[in-house]
Design a protein around this motif. Structure first.
Motif, PDB file in Angstrom:
ATOM      1  N   PRO A  77      16.673 132.252  48.759  1.00 45.07           N
ATOM      2  CA  PRO A  77      17.779 131.472  48.179  1.00 45.07           C
ATOM      3  C   PRO A  77      17.785 131.762  46.458  1.00 45.07           C
ATOM      4  O   PRO A  77      16.794 131.946  46.089  1.00 45.07           O
ATOM      5  CB  PRO A  77      17.209 130.030  48.190  1.00 45.07           C
ATOM      6  N   CYS A 116      15.879 131.123  53.326  1.00 42.29           N
ATOM      7  CA  CYS A 116      14.423 131.069  53.542  1.00 42.29           C
ATOM      8  C   CYS A 116      14.120 130.963  54.914  1.00 42.29           C
ATOM      9  O   CYS A 116      13.057 130.804  55.408  1.00 42.29           O
ATOM     10  CB  CYS A 116      13.573 130.074  52.611  1.00 42.29           C
ATOM     11  N   GLU A 134       9.388 135.239  51.353  1.00 39.59           N
ATOM     12  CA  GLU A 134       9.303 133.775  51.202  1.00 39.59           C
ATOM     13  C   GLU A 134       8.220 133.443  52.082  1.00 39.59           C
ATOM     14  O   GLU A 134       8.276 133.569  53.209  1.00 39.59           O
ATOM     15  CB  GLU A 134      10.569 133.277  51.444  1.00 39.59           C
ATOM     16  N   SER A 136       7.483 130.324  53.328  1.00 41.91           N
ATOM     17  CA  SER A 136       7.419 129.673  54.547  1.00 41.91           C
ATOM     18  C   SER A 136       8.135 130.470  55.580  1.00 41.91           C
ATOM     19  O   SER A 136       7.779 130.067  56.987  1.00 41.91           O
ATOM     20  CB  SER A 136       8.445 128.574  54.218  1.00 41.91           C
ATOM     21  N   GLY A 305      16.458 120.026  53.803  1.00 38.02           N
ATOM     22  CA  GLY A 305      16.686 121.273  54.144  1.00 38.02           C
ATOM     23  C   GLY A 305      15.905 122.179  53.112  1.00 38.02           C
ATOM     24  O   GLY A 305      16.203 123.284  52.769  1.00 38.02           O
ATOM     25  N   CYS A 306      14.496 121.866  53.391  1.00 38.79           N
ATOM     26  CA  CYS A 306      13.548 122.807  52.705  1.00 38.79           C
ATOM     27  C   CYS A 306      12.533 122.936  53.627  1.00 38.79           C
ATOM     28  O   CYS A 306      11.691 121.900  54.086  1.00 38.79           O
ATOM     29  CB  CYS A 306      12.936 122.185  51.569  1.00 38.79           C
ATOM     30  N   PRO A 307      12.231 124.200  54.551  1.00 39.58           N
ATOM     31  CA  PRO A 307      12.896 125.161  54.519  1.00 39.58           C
ATOM     32  C   PRO A 307      14.604 124.755  54.927  1.00 39.58           C
ATOM     33  O   PRO A 307      14.918 123.816  55.508  1.00 39.58           O
ATOM     34  CB  PRO A 307      12.482 126.306  55.391  1.00 39.58           C
ATOM     35  N   HIS A 308      15.467 125.856  54.698  1.00 40.50           N
ATOM     36  CA  HIS A 308      17.052 125.552  55.100  1.00 40.50           C
ATOM     37  C   HIS A 308      16.964 124.770  56.591  1.00 40.50           C
ATOM     38  O   HIS A 308      16.236 125.403  57.393  1.00 40.50           O
ATOM     39  CB  HIS A 308      17.527 126.849  54.967  1.00 40.50           C
ATOM     40  N   CYS A 361      18.684 126.036  46.805  1.00 38.79           N
ATOM     41  CA  CYS A 361      17.874 125.008  47.286  1.00 38.79           C
ATOM     42  C   CYS A 361      17.358 124.063  45.975  1.00 38.79           C
ATOM     43  O   CYS A 361      17.414 124.697  44.929  1.00 38.79           O
ATOM     44  CB  CYS A 361      16.616 125.203  48.193  1.00 38.79           C
ATOM     45  N   MET A 362      16.891 122.938  46.478  1.00 35.78           N
ATOM     46  CA  MET A 362      16.489 121.947  45.431  1.00 35.78           C
ATOM     47  C   MET A 362      15.399 122.670  44.475  1.00 35.78           C
ATOM     48  O   MET A 362      15.195 121.922  43.553  1.00 35.78           O
ATOM     49  CB  MET A 362      16.032 120.609  46.073  1.00 35.78           C
ATOM     50  N   VAL A 363      14.740 123.345  44.828  1.00 34.30           N
ATOM     51  CA  VAL A 363      13.630 124.038  44.076  1.00 34.30           C
ATOM     52  C   VAL A 363      13.923 125.373  43.080  1.00 34.30           C
ATOM     53  O   VAL A 363      13.597 125.238  42.002  1.00 34.30           O
ATOM     54  CB  VAL A 363      12.411 124.488  44.721  1.00 34.30           C
ATOM     55  N   LYS A 380       6.560 121.045  51.611  1.00 35.04           N
ATOM     56  CA  LYS A 380       6.753 121.818  50.702  1.00 35.04           C
ATOM     57  C   LYS A 380       7.503 121.612  49.419  1.00 35.04           C
ATOM     58  O   LYS A 380       7.015 121.974  48.227  1.00 35.04           O
ATOM     59  CB  LYS A 380       7.418 123.215  51.170  1.00 35.04           C
TER      60      LYS A 380
HETATM   61 FE1  F3S Z   1      13.387 127.542  50.936  1.00 34.43          FE
HETATM   62 FE2  F3S Z   1      13.544 126.358  48.598  1.00 34.43          FE
HETATM   63 FE3  F3S Z   1      12.137 125.278  50.111  1.00 34.43          FE
HETATM   64  S1  F3S Z   1      13.180 128.440  49.307  1.00 34.43           S
HETATM   65  S2  F3S Z   1      11.232 126.815  51.788  1.00 34.43           S
HETATM   66  S3  F3S Z   1      14.402 125.679  50.479  1.00 34.43           S
HETATM   67  S4  F3S Z   1      11.447 125.701  48.206  1.00 34.43           S
END
Ligand code: F3S
Length: 409
Positions: A77, A116, A134, A136, A305-308, A361-363, A380
């Motif tokens: 991402p 991801c 990545e 995950s 949606g983390c991971p997607h 993504c949110m990160v 995560k």
């Molecule tokens: Fe993917 Fe972002 Fe989470 S890269 S694993 S959605 S921190």
């Protein structure tokens, strides 16, 4: 490390400076980790895409490279959805740089899919060698699919993609895939508790290889969240779950004769003799796991949606919504191809007021930094949102997240 004649020629620069540089990276890593040769890979997943993390120096480095990847390769991402960046509050300056990075990767033949969860595009097969970066995705490929990849850095994954090979060390070798620590969880787990378990256990395990003995059978999405959190709070790149994951039966040759008695004398867990449970054991404080899922802050962003997200996770969100609309800002991060494959699910989410984001993504997006408190359903994200976005975070199940989002509707 042994190099074939062809590899030596690349190393000596006979095929140009880019491939020479890439071969130097692979050989340097191989020498450090004691690899004896290079092995072909099936695919690569390359991190180091967000302008937020690689900046101008990274952009310049990638733009200087020439050539085409030898295997299918995708990206991690990036800092924004390529279409919705204005809606995300991303300024034009950032967007311009981000697009340049994407273009630089695309010029190398890399598919401009920023996700991801590359295993939703094409699922690697058991035993395939990969160069993914990545954390995950690495954990999922190794643990859930039984493919083999080290946790590559962005440059080494790119080098592997351009050469079509990686150095044979670490998790590419069977002898390095045996479990090193046993984790028995004596209570049933559900949904977000798998992510919370990974968050608590990862910090204790570091870079070990856990084998979990669980009371409940996790779904593929729950395994995804467990692995993502293990990789975030620890440096776990492979885990096993007894009776679930494809390599959980893996046995070091010298432990073949272990007696059942010896293995589970401490309690009544029924473990067949053919399994190897390391004596090194970590007891998980389930109170801590449950506490994590029961904190309550008042979020101004709910990000899922983390991971997607998978198709099943999109369906779960829609089911939790019922006929209500969200009354807070809600993001669902999804791979672009997954969204394109299930437009009816994406449209449904949008109809209920949810923002569906691709590519980011949110990160990794600076857009997340504008919020104060974020509610997530991922161990995560719980780990990284405070440290990478300076935003307070809490974790809940998907259902709880949607309840908070719809409060008052
Ligand atoms: Fe993917 Fe972002 Fe989470 S890269 S694993 S959605 S921190």
């Amino acid at each position: 490390m042994y190099l074939t004649k062809e590899e030596e020629r690349i190393y000596n620069g006979e095929q140009g400076p880019t491939l020479q540089k890439m071969m130097e990276i692979l050989v340097a890593l191989g020498d450090i980790y004691g690899a004896d040769k290079l092995i072909p890979i099936k695919s690569a997943q390359i991190a180091g895409v967000s302008y937020k993390t690689i900046g101008d120096a990274g952009l310049e480095w990638i733009s200087d490279l020439k050539g085409k990847v030898k295997v299918p390769a995708v990206l991690n991402p990036m800092g924004m959805d390529r279409d919705l960046y204005s809606r995300m509050g991303i300024d034009e300056g950032f967007a311009l740089k981000q697009k340049e990075i994407l273009y630089a990767y695309e010029s190398l033949g890399i598919r401009p899919e920023c996700t991801c969860t590359p295993y939703y595009l094409e699922k690697p097969r058991f035993g395939d060698h990969l160069a993914w970066s990545e954390s995950s995705a690495v954990c999922f490929a190794n643990s859930v699919l039984g493919a083999r990849t080290n946790r590559e850095g962005g440059p080494s994954a790119l080098a592997a993609a351009l050469i079509g090979k990686t150095a044979s060390y670490g998790l590419h070798l069977k002898e390095n895939r045996y479990p090193t620590v046993t984790i028995k969880v004596k209570e049933p787990l559900h949904g977000a508790e798998y992510g919370a378990l990974g968050y608590v256990a990862g910090a204790r395990i570091g870079d070990g290889i856990p084998i979990f003995v669980l009371k409940t059978t996790p779904t593929e999405d729950e395994l995804k969240h467990l692995g993502a959190a293990l990789a975030a709070s620890g440096a776990v790149a492979l885990f096993h779950v007894l009776n679930v994951t494809p390599e959980q039966y893996i046995l070091p040759p010298d432990r073949m004769e272990i007696e059942k008695q010896e293995l589970d004398s401490e309690d009544d867990w029924q473990v067949p003799t053919r399994y190897f449970l390391p004596r090194n054991r970590i007891d998980i404080d389930m109170g801590k796991v449950r506490l994590l899922v029961n904190r309550h802050i008042e979020p101004d962003l709910i990000a899922l949606g983390c991971p997607h997200a998978s198709k099943e996770e999109l369906e779960e969100i829609i089911k939790a919504l019922g006929d209500r609309n969200v009354r807070k800002e809600v993001w669902v991060c999804v791979g672009r191809s997954v969204g394109a494959k299930y437009p009816e699910l994406v449209n449904k989410l949008k109809e209920h007021g949810i923002t569906v984001l691709y590519d980011t993504c949110m990160v990794v997006s600076p857009a997340a930094n504008h919020f104060k408190k974020m509610m997530v359903n991922s161990g995560k994200a719980l780990k990284y949102v405070p440290s990478m976005c300076s935003v307070e975070a809490e974790i809940g199940t998907t259902k709880e997240c949607i309840e908070v989002a719809c409060k008052g509707d």
